[in-house]
Design a protein around this motif. Sequence first.
Motif, PDB file in Angstrom:
ATOM      1  N   LEU A  46     -33.639 -36.118  23.313  1.00 46.65           N
ATOM      2  CA  LEU A  46     -34.495 -34.960  23.075  1.00 46.65           C
ATOM      3  C   LEU A  46     -33.835 -33.679  23.586  1.00 46.65           C
ATOM      4  CD1 LEU A  46     -37.190 -33.936  22.016  1.00 46.65           C
ATOM      5  CD2 LEU A  46     -38.142 -34.357  24.287  1.00 46.65           C
ATOM      6  N   HIS A  47     -33.159 -33.776  24.713  1.00 47.56           N
ATOM      7  CA  HIS A  47     -32.469 -32.616  25.275  1.00 47.56           C
ATOM      8  C   HIS A  47     -31.357 -32.130  24.328  1.00 47.56           C
ATOM      9  CE1 HIS A  47     -30.874 -29.931  28.294  1.00 47.56           C
ATOM     10  NE2 HIS A  47     -29.678 -30.472  28.126  1.00 47.56           N
ATOM     11  N   THR A  48     -30.585 -33.050  23.795  1.00 48.99           N
ATOM     12  CA  THR A  48     -29.516 -32.697  22.859  1.00 48.99           C
ATOM     13  C   THR A  48     -30.088 -32.100  21.586  1.00 48.99           C
ATOM     14  OG1 THR A  48     -28.151 -34.500  23.729  1.00 48.99           O
ATOM     15  CG2 THR A  48     -27.509 -33.582  21.614  1.00 48.99           C
ATOM     16  N   GLN A  49     -31.165 -32.678  21.086  1.00 45.25           N
ATOM     17  CA  GLN A  49     -31.804 -32.137  19.887  1.00 45.25           C
ATOM     18  C   GLN A  49     -32.302 -30.716  20.125  1.00 45.25           C
ATOM     19  OE1 GLN A  49     -34.797 -34.699  18.158  1.00 45.25           O
ATOM     20  NE2 GLN A  49     -33.609 -36.521  18.683  1.00 45.25           N
ATOM     21  N   ALA A  50     -32.879 -30.478  21.289  1.00 44.35           N
ATOM     22  CA  ALA A  50     -33.377 -29.134  21.605  1.00 44.35           C
ATOM     23  C   ALA A  50     -32.225 -28.134  21.690  1.00 44.35           C
ATOM     24  CB  ALA A  50     -34.158 -29.156  22.917  1.00 44.35           C
ATOM     25  N   LEU A  51     -31.119 -28.518  22.320  1.00 41.85           N
ATOM     26  CA  LEU A  51     -29.961 -27.622  22.403  1.00 41.85           C
ATOM     27  C   LEU A  51     -29.384 -27.321  21.023  1.00 41.85           C
ATOM     28  CD1 LEU A  51     -28.059 -28.965  25.537  1.00 41.85           C
ATOM     29  CD2 LEU A  51     -29.324 -26.838  25.314  1.00 41.85           C
TER      30      LEU A  51
ATOM     31  N   ALA B  65     -29.292 -23.700  19.208  1.00 39.44           N
ATOM     32  CA  ALA B  65     -27.998 -23.179  18.759  1.00 39.44           C
ATOM     33  C   ALA B  65     -28.076 -22.765  17.293  1.00 39.44           C
ATOM     34  CB  ALA B  65     -26.908 -24.232  18.957  1.00 39.44           C
ATOM     35  N   PHE B  66     -28.635 -23.621  16.446  1.00 39.04           N
ATOM     36  CA  PHE B  66     -28.775 -23.264  15.029  1.00 39.04           C
ATOM     37  C   PHE B  66     -29.775 -22.125  14.836  1.00 39.04           C
ATOM     38  CE2 PHE B  66     -26.915 -27.490  14.066  1.00 39.04           C
ATOM     39  CZ  PHE B  66     -25.922 -27.063  13.208  1.00 39.04           C
ATOM     40  N   PHE B  67     -30.860 -22.129  15.604  1.00 41.04           N
ATOM     41  CA  PHE B  67     -31.844 -21.063  15.491  1.00 41.04           C
ATOM     42  C   PHE B  67     -31.234 -19.710  15.844  1.00 41.04           C
ATOM     43  CE2 PHE B  67     -35.218 -18.384  17.266  1.00 41.04           C
ATOM     44  CZ  PHE B  67     -36.065 -18.321  16.173  1.00 41.04           C
ATOM     45  N   ALA B  68     -30.494 -19.662  16.937  1.00 47.79           N
ATOM     46  CA  ALA B  68     -29.858 -18.401  17.342  1.00 47.79           C
ATOM     47  C   ALA B  68     -28.802 -17.972  16.328  1.00 47.79           C
ATOM     48  CB  ALA B  68     -29.237 -18.556  18.726  1.00 47.79           C
TER      49      ALA B  68
ATOM     50  N   LEU C 192     -19.709 -18.527  15.949  1.00 44.77           N
ATOM     51  CA  LEU C 192     -19.158 -19.452  16.940  1.00 44.77           C
ATOM     52  C   LEU C 192     -20.209 -20.435  17.433  1.00 44.77           C
ATOM     53  CD1 LEU C 192     -16.851 -17.123  19.054  1.00 44.77           C
ATOM     54  CD2 LEU C 192     -16.187 -18.869  17.384  1.00 44.77           C
ATOM     55  N   LEU C 193     -21.430 -19.971  17.601  1.00 42.29           N
ATOM     56  CA  LEU C 193     -22.505 -20.856  18.033  1.00 42.29           C
ATOM     57  C   LEU C 193     -22.770 -21.945  16.988  1.00 42.29           C
ATOM     58  CD1 LEU C 193     -24.269 -21.046  20.516  1.00 42.29           C
ATOM     59  CD2 LEU C 193     -25.934 -19.605  19.379  1.00 42.29           C
ATOM     60  N   MET C 194     -22.786 -21.552  15.729  1.00 39.99           N
ATOM     61  CA  MET C 194     -22.991 -22.527  14.665  1.00 39.99           C
ATOM     62  C   MET C 194     -21.801 -23.490  14.582  1.00 39.99           C
ATOM     63  SD  MET C 194     -23.774 -21.963  10.623  1.00 39.99           S
ATOM     64  CE  MET C 194     -24.964 -20.702  10.963  1.00 39.99           C
ATOM     65  N   LEU C 195     -20.607 -22.971  14.750  1.00 38.79           N
ATOM     66  CA  LEU C 195     -19.413 -23.813  14.702  1.00 38.79           C
ATOM     67  C   LEU C 195     -19.428 -24.860  15.809  1.00 38.79           C
ATOM     68  CD1 LEU C 195     -16.654 -24.339  13.369  1.00 38.79           C
ATOM     69  CD2 LEU C 195     -15.691 -22.721  15.025  1.00 38.79           C
ATOM     70  N   VAL C 196     -19.817 -24.459  17.005  1.00 40.21           N
ATOM     71  CA  VAL C 196     -19.889 -25.409  18.123  1.00 40.21           C
ATOM     72  C   VAL C 196     -20.897 -26.511  17.831  1.00 40.21           C
ATOM     73  CG1 VAL C 196     -20.625 -25.636  20.542  1.00 40.21           C
ATOM     74  CG2 VAL C 196     -19.053 -23.821  19.874  1.00 40.21           C
ATOM     75  N   ALA C 197     -22.060 -26.159  17.309  1.00 42.13           N
ATOM     76  CA  ALA C 197     -23.082 -27.160  16.984  1.00 42.13           C
ATOM     77  C   ALA C 197     -22.593 -28.104  15.889  1.00 42.13           C
ATOM     78  CB  ALA C 197     -24.372 -26.477  16.557  1.00 42.13           C
ATOM     79  N   LEU C 198     -21.932 -27.566  14.873  1.00 41.27           N
ATOM     80  CA  LEU C 198     -21.429 -28.416  13.785  1.00 41.27           C
ATOM     81  C   LEU C 198     -20.301 -29.332  14.258  1.00 41.27           C
ATOM     82  CD1 LEU C 198     -21.438 -25.854  10.847  1.00 41.27           C
ATOM     83  CD2 LEU C 198     -22.920 -27.850  11.122  1.00 41.27           C
ATOM     84  N   ILE C 199     -19.418 -28.830  15.093  1.00 39.90           N
ATOM     85  CA  ILE C 199     -18.334 -29.668  15.624  1.00 39.90           C
ATOM     86  C   ILE C 199     -18.906 -30.774  16.504  1.00 39.90           C
ATOM     87  CG2 ILE C 199     -16.381 -29.666  17.230  1.00 39.90           C
ATOM     88  CD1 ILE C 199     -15.569 -26.975  16.030  1.00 39.90           C
TER      89      ILE C 199
END
Length: 82
Positions: free
Chosen positions: A57-62, A66-69, A28-35
Motif C-alpha cells: 500500500l505504501h508503494t502504491q501511494a508513492l 508521483a504520477f499525480f504530481a 523526471l518524476l514520471m520517469l522515476v515512477a515508470l522505471i
Amino acid sequence: YIIIGVWGGPRRVYAAFKFFLYTLLGSLLMLVALIYLYYKSGGSFDIVTWHKLPLSLHTQALLFFAFFAAFSVKVPMWPVHT
C-alpha cells in the motif's frame, strides 16, 4: 519554452525558465515512477503485468502521488499553472 521566451510579456525570461523547470521536474518524476514499475515487473512495459504486481500500500501511494504530481504539471492544474 521558445514561444514564451520570444513572444512573452515583460517577465518572459523568468516565465520561460520557470516553465522549463516545472516541465523537467514533472518529466523526471514520471520517469522515476515508470522505471520503478519496469524493474519491479521484470523488464516489462505491459500494463497487464503491472496490474498483477504485488505492491504494498505504501508503494502504491508513492507511485500514485508521483504520477499525480507529474500529470499535475503536464496538464497544468491550478497550483502549478502560474
